[in-house]
Design a protein around this motif. Structure first.
Motif, mmCIF file in Angstrom:
data_model
loop_
_atom_site.group_PDB
_atom_site.id
_atom_site.type_symbol
_atom_site.label_atom_id
_atom_site.label_comp_id
_atom_site.label_asym_id
_atom_site.label_seq_id
_atom_site.Cartn_x
_atom_site.Cartn_y
_atom_site.Cartn_z
ATOM 1 N N VAL A 270 0.786 -1.101 -0.023
ATOM 2 C CA VAL A 270 -0.595 0.016 -0.227
ATOM 3 C C VAL A 270 0.695 1.179 -0.144
ATOM 4 O O VAL A 270 0.764 2.241 -0.895
ATOM 5 N N TYR A 271 1.894 1.882 0.941
ATOM 6 C CA TYR A 271 3.233 2.284 0.782
ATOM 7 C C TYR A 271 3.271 2.693 -0.507
ATOM 8 O O TYR A 271 3.747 3.990 -1.172
ATOM 9 N N SER A 272 3.985 1.836 -1.452
ATOM 10 C CA SER A 272 4.499 2.141 -2.466
ATOM 11 C C SER A 272 3.740 1.883 -3.721
ATOM 12 O O SER A 272 3.727 2.305 -4.784
ATOM 13 N N GLY A 273 1.981 2.201 -3.151
ATOM 14 C CA GLY A 273 1.313 2.106 -4.457
ATOM 15 C C GLY A 273 1.011 1.244 -4.675
ATOM 16 O O GLY A 273 0.606 1.464 -6.316
ATOM 17 N N GLY A 274 1.420 -0.241 -4.497
ATOM 18 C CA GLY A 274 0.880 -1.325 -5.224
ATOM 19 C C GLY A 274 -0.278 -1.760 -4.864
ATOM 20 O O GLY A 274 -1.217 -2.438 -5.899
ATOM 21 N N ALA A 275 -0.860 -0.425 -4.309
ATOM 22 C CA ALA A 275 -2.108 -1.481 -3.296
ATOM 23 C C ALA A 275 -2.716 0.067 -3.028
ATOM 24 O O ALA A 275 -2.487 0.450 -2.645
ATOM 25 N N ASP A 276 -4.391 0.362 -2.679
ATOM 26 C CA ASP A 276 -4.355 1.758 -2.694
ATOM 27 C C ASP A 276 -5.152 0.919 -0.740
ATOM 28 O O ASP A 276 -4.620 2.705 -0.360
ATOM 29 N N LEU A 277 -5.608 -0.033 -0.361
ATOM 30 C CA LEU A 277 -6.358 0.016 0.933
ATOM 31 C C LEU A 277 -6.025 -0.858 1.405
ATOM 32 O O LEU A 277 -5.523 -2.101 0.292
ATOM 33 N N LYS A 278 -6.213 -1.155 2.881
ATOM 34 C CA LYS A 278 -6.321 -2.836 3.521
ATOM 35 C C LYS A 278 -7.158 -2.731 4.873
ATOM 36 O O LYS A 278 -7.269 -1.234 5.422
ATOM 37 N N VAL A 279 -7.800 -3.737 5.302
ATOM 38 C CA VAL A 279 -7.929 -3.665 6.783
ATOM 39 C C VAL A 279 -7.367 -4.846 7.110
ATOM 40 O O VAL A 279 -7.432 -5.954 6.395
ATOM 41 N N SER A 280 -7.099 -4.379 8.237
ATOM 42 C CA SER A 280 -6.218 -5.514 8.968
ATOM 43 C C SER A 280 -6.196 -5.135 10.503
ATOM 44 O O SER A 280 -7.010 -4.516 11.624
#
Length: 542
Positions: A270-280
């Motif tokens: 997410v930080y690098s831009g490979g994904a936009d968000l996550k719920v953890s």
């Protein structure tokens, strides 16, 4: 436990009933970020608390969501439809009847317009919004809700919500938008049950046409329709052109759910831009995400990461064995070893500020190794030295926690422990379906006590994975569900907590914290109190 909430940690599914393989294609990119210290697109700004839930996203684009596990099924019977691991994806394709507001726990309407009880709370009336259609063009009506709930109750379906639907005695279609619901007993909080566990409704026509194939080709009335599923890798959904809220919604054209089992890797992606968000539900993620300048939403709910005992199987059918293990362990030590001190150690399944129990209420006993040794000696003198297998899902963080538990227990006499790491699918089958274990690592996340605590602790519930039975607990769970008076609910759940502390059916050591973190390019994020993202509202910044 289950309902709204049962799942594995450190990022829940990596330790409980749902899981999946790592998304291998992103590993090189993440490794590069770790080696170089930064990657193009990384957000270096200070952490933000900005609430963008009311900001309208732009239309178009692709939203990529990192997920800790793959799904077992895309139908609401075989999916963990009361868990943060699955319910965002289910919301994308089915939408929801109702949902829980994070800050208040209040039941909010969506496709359901209202859900009201009669004066005795023994029957309820569900009203639906008119003219809603499934993506196959068939009507989303009271008959469809009845069909879906009947399927949950069918023994052959083996639904994860079998315990939840036991609260319903009968349903009657009054008219296309009205369903009359008769309960097995008065329940003043039935609306919470629906919002937590029964809100995803299938197209009866599509399901009847292909029951076996529906799990991989779902038809709902959600903002997106299912496109493709590559096991262990990703799932893709595209905008539903016939969505009931109109052409302006949803905002993104495509949503990709990318499977990244490792929590650190997901955060870096997410930080690098490979994904936009996550719920953890990883206890460290709120701290780590803020350090990286990602926007976060944090919800603390009932439950947490736990050591489950099989209360019906030796050696833990003896309460002394359960107490001995619980007394020998220290939640603060687990936090240091497994979560680098960034988690929230606990001695209760209830959050510290929970209005459901008296302040200071605890459900587990504090560390007392001298008393633990006394109990172990007592068991050994009766020819029952404690020797057991501790089942865990295959996960590095789970392994660290298990090694602490094994080392700590082996520092005492008359006890032996063996760690049994298992592939996620096998773990789910043994613990959740077959209840074939002695002790196991498990995490559960409950958006509300009703039905969460009821289906996880009530002696006859099929979702009681602990196989725990206590008449006092049953009695107070019944009391709690028959009233919406805050004082009466508090008294009942405080009594449940006291009995849990005495009986030691599980050891909860890490608080249940759900974190949604995302890049600043994401707006319109509404996170429900069980970790579900409302997919009709989220999108990319204009």
């Amino acid at each position: 436990m289950d309902t709204k909430r049962v799942i594995p940690g450190p990022d829940a599914p990596a330790r409980g009933p749902a899981g999946g393989r790592a998304f291998r294609t992103v590993i090189p990119a993440v490794a590069a970020c770790l080696l170089l210290g930064a990657c193009g697109g990384g957000e270096d700004k200070a952490a933000k608390d900005t609430d963008t839930s009311t900001v309208a996203p732009k239309s178009g684009g692709t939203l990529t969501v990192a997920m800790a596990s793959d799904m077992r099924s895309m139908d609401p019977f075989g999916a963990l439809s009361n868990s943060y691991t699955d319910n965002t994806r289910l919301n994308a394709v089915y939408d929801s009847l109702f949902w829980h507001e994070a800050k208040t726990g209040k039941v909010m309407p969506q496709i359901g317009e209202s859900l009201t009880p009669d004066p005795g709370n023994a029957s309820w009336t569900l009203k639906l919004k008119p003219n809603v259609k499934f993506s196959d063009g068939t009507p989303y009506d009271a008959a469809a809700v009845k069909f879906t709930w009947d399927e949950h109750a069918a023994p052959a379906r083996k639904s994860y919500q079998a315990g939840t639907i036991q609260a319903v005695k009968a349903t009657e279609v009054v008219d296309p938008t009205t369903l009359k619901i008769t309960l097995t007993g008065p329940n003043a909080n039935f609306d919470h049950i629906v919002a937590s566990n029964l809100s995803f409704i299938v197209s009866p026509a599509a399901y009847r046409k292909d029951p076996a194939g529906f799990a991989r080709n779902p038809i709902g009335a959600g903002p997106y329709t299912f496109k493709e599923w590559t096991n262990g890798d990703h799932m893709t959904f595209v905008k539903n052109p016939g969505y009931w809220q109109g052409a302006a919604k949803p905002y993104a054209d495509t949503v990709v759910f990318k499977i990244i089992q490792d929590s650190t890797q997901a955060l870096e992606t997410v930080y690098s831009g490979g994904a936009d968000l996550k719920v953890s539900v990883n206890a460290e993620d709120p701290v780590k995400a803020k350090q990286k300048g990602l926007e976060t939403k944090v919800v603390t709910i009932i439950g947490g990461e736990s050591l489950y005992f099989n209360n019906k199987r030796a050696p833990f059918d003896d309460v002394r064995a359960r107490r001995a293990v619980q007394l020998a362990l220290d939640a603060n030590e687990v936090n240091k070893i497994s979560f680098s001190g960034n988690g929230t150690p606990t001695h209760s399944i209830f959050p510290p500020d929970s209005p459901l129990v008296e302040p200071g209420t605890e459900t587990v006993q504090r560390t007392d190794r001298a008393e633990a040794q006394r109990l172990l000696n007592e068991l050994a003198a009766e020819g029952k030295p404690l020797d057991f297998t501790y089942s865990i899902p295959q996960n590095a963080n789970a392994q660290r926690t298990a090694e602490y538990i094994m080392t700590s227990l082996q520092g005492l006499k008359n006890i032996g422990v063996k760690i049994a790491p298992m592939p996620i699918a096998a773990f789910q089958t043994d613990i959740v379906i077959n209840k074939n274990y002695q002790a196991a690592m498990f995490s559960y996340y409950l958006s509300d006590a009703e039905p969460g605590l009821y289906v996880n602790l009530y002696s006859t519930s099929p979702n009681n994975y602990l196989l725990y039975a206590n008449p006092t607990v049953d009695q107070n769970l019944d009391k709690a569900r028959t009233t919406n008076d805050p004082a009466q609910r508090k008294a009942a759940y405080t009594a449940v907590a006291a009995q849990l502390k005495q009986d030691a059916p599980l050891w909860t050591y890490q608080s249940s914290v759900v974190t949604g973190f995302h890049r600043s390019t994401v707006v319109g994020m509404v996170l429900t109190n069980d970790g579900m993202v409302l997919m009709d509202r989220i999108g990319l910044k204009g």
